[in-house]
Design an enzyme around this catalytic site. Structure first.
Site, short mmCIF file in Angstrom:
data_model
loop_
_atom_site.label_atom_id
_atom_site.label_comp_id
_atom_site.label_asym_id
_atom_site.label_seq_id
_atom_site.Cartn_x
_atom_site.Cartn_y
_atom_site.Cartn_z
N CYS A 76 3.95 -3.53 -10.44
CA CYS A 76 5.04 -2.58 -10.23
C CYS A 76 6.36 -3.16 -10.71
CB CYS A 76 5.15 -2.21 -8.75
SG CYS A 76 6.49 -1.05 -8.39
N CYS A 82 12.08 -4.02 -4.15
CA CYS A 82 11.48 -3.15 -3.14
C CYS A 82 10.65 -4.02 -2.19
CB CYS A 82 10.60 -2.10 -3.80
SG CYS A 82 9.66 -1.08 -2.66
N CYS A 85 5.63 -3.62 -1.07
CA CYS A 85 4.35 -4.27 -1.42
C CYS A 85 4.61 -5.75 -1.69
CB CYS A 85 3.72 -3.61 -2.64
SG CYS A 85 3.36 -1.87 -2.44
N CYS A 430 -3.11 -1.48 15.30
CA CYS A 430 -2.37 -1.76 14.05
C CYS A 430 -1.52 -3.01 14.20
CB CYS A 430 -1.50 -0.56 13.67
SG CYS A 430 -0.26 -0.14 14.92
#
Length: 472
Positions: A76, A82, A85, A430
């Site tokens: 990416c 960002c 990820c 989670c």
């Protein structure tokens, strides 16, 4: 006058040692652990210390001297800025190793209970385009790197649609292409941006609380349906006509959109749970499928964002439950009843409890939609609903399935579960750290007999974990 602060050092030729929490890596310096993002174990680099505390420090790589052999090329263009990820530079096989170890470390160090051998982590079916939902902020101020700040044209042309930057709440990193969802979502988002700039639509200013275009949510499903939700912010002079013009353009350009929705959000935050959402085109929902079941997904509905991997997660939970058709099952934190309906055909009855009333209504609709008549759903705070009186009225559960939020279960809920004394507890989490804490509280009456980590979010440090407990 304040004291002159000693400048923080630049450390040369350090070797990154291991993966740490939150997608960062670490090395040791002067008896301190130094956390560094966007690198991998084995990298040799120069690190600028940015923050120093008593027991740890935080740094930033300013130059790579030698890349690790355990490294992948990020796919990416936004990687490194960002924060979505953070592990794209780590091969997926290595990501799974670290996630497996993360679950083991947290259950061992925090839980301090007897544990069986862990099952190998279930890797995600897809590692790209695996999400069914993304949320993009709109802002009149885009995030600019130090290099971009030198370009006057970029500084002047600041509107952006993309992701929020950590530590800069009012700025948005403009996203040209995100790899986490089917590429149609990129074309929709970029068309929204281009139309808005070309036609002079204002972008939201979070500090001043003005501007029309505020947020765009895009969802899709395995049935091929697409939902787009626009958040607008009308002001005293209007804005509704401009909003309708944008939506008509998007509807005409993308006939694939089956549910085009919008709202006028005048609050200080972007949450939509308490907002009235209007339909511009199509239906107010899309459908998702799993096995022979169909689930209605509305704009406020929670549904696991990795559709294919959610199926494997729920299969693990159902298998752990060991249902024969005779059991009364309590599904705690049921959400829209996905797990409850998924296991209902193998149970005598399933009782689901969830805090959000709208989610419970969705759960009831999903049961009706699939011809399931052995489910009951209740809305309210878990610690207030799940009481001794509730259990006395509806029956002692044979199996409890619990899938709480990241904070884990309230202590009162754990105590009630212990008094209910089901034969088996299936704990879906989670956040293995809070799961480990709750396992410690359950250890008085239950033993852990199976542990199954499941990766729902490739290229991130997040990991789901399913634990089976049986009564001692």
């Amino acid at each position: 006058m304040g004291r002159n602060k000693k400048p923080l050092p630049l450390l040369e030729s350090v070797t990154i040692e291991a993966v740490a929490a939150e997608g960062k890596c670490l090395f040791h310096w002067q008896e301190l652990v130094v956390f560094v993002p966007f690198c991998v174990p084995g990298d040799v680099c120069d690190v600028q210390i940015k923050r120093k505390k008593h027991s740890f420090a935080e740094g930033e790589v300013v130059r790579f001297i030698e890349y690790s052999k355990v490294r992948a090329i990020p796919f990416c263009e936004h990687f490194g800025v960002c924060g979505g990820c953070k592990w794209q530079n780590l091969p997926y096989e290595e990501q799974l190793k670290f996630k497996q170890q993360q679950v083991k470390d947290q259950l061992t160090r925090i839980g301090k209970v007897e544990l069986p051998e862990f099952n190998p982590i279930l890797g995600s079916v897809k590692t790209q385009a695996y999400r069914n939902k993304l949320d993009f902020g709109c802002a009149n101020k885009r995030w600019l790197t130090s290099e971009q700040l030198k370009d006057e044209s970029l500084v002047k042309n600041t509107p952006a649609i993309g992701f929020h930057i950590t530590g800069a709440f009012d700025k948005i990193l403009p996203i040209e292409k995100c790899w986490l969802m089917d590429d149609l979502h990129n074309r929709i988002r970029n068309e929204v941006r281009d139309y808005a700039i070309k036609n002079g639509l204002s972008f939201f200013d979070l500090r001043a609380q003005v501007g029309l275009l505020r947020d765009v949510i895009i969802r899709n499903s395995a049935t091929g349906e697409w939902m787009v939700i626009f958040q607008f912010h009308y002001d005293e002079t209007g804005g509704e006509q401009e909003a309708l013009g944008l939506m008509q353009h998007i509807a005409d350009t993308f006939p694939e959109i089956t549910s085009l929705l919008y709202l006028d959000n005048q609050k200080c935050n972007d949450t939509i749970g308490d907002q009235d959402i209007l339909v511009f085109k199509g239906k107010d929902h899309i459908f998702e499928t799993m096995e022979d079941l169909k689930f209605k997904v509305g704009p406020k509905s929670f549904y696991q964002t990795n559709t294919e991997q959610a199926y494997h997660l729920y299969c693990v939970a159902r298998n752990f439950a060991g249902l024969t058709g005779q059991e009364l099952v309590y599904d705690l934190y049921t959400g829209t009843g996905t797990i409850a309906n998924f296991v209902a055909k193998k149970a005598r009855q399933v009782i689901g409890i969830e805090y959000v009333p709208e989610a419970i209504e969705d759960a009831k609709i999903n049961s009706e939609l699939n011809g399931i008549n052995n489910t009951l759903f209740y809305a309210g705070d878990m610690k207030d609903i799940l009481t001794d009186d509730f259990i006395a009225e509806l029956g002692q559960p044979d199996v409890i399935i619990t899938d709480p939020p990241r904070a884990g279960m309230h202590p009162d809920v754990v105590k009630t579960i212990l008094r209910a004394a089901p034969k088996r507890i299936v704990y879906v989490s989670c956040n293995p750290a809070t799961q480990a804490r709750d396992l410690q509280d359950l250890d008085a009456q239950y033993r852990v007999v199976a542990v199954q980590p499941v990766d729902m979010f490739p290229h991130t440090p997040h990991v789901e974990n399913v634990v089976l407990l049986e009564k001692k």
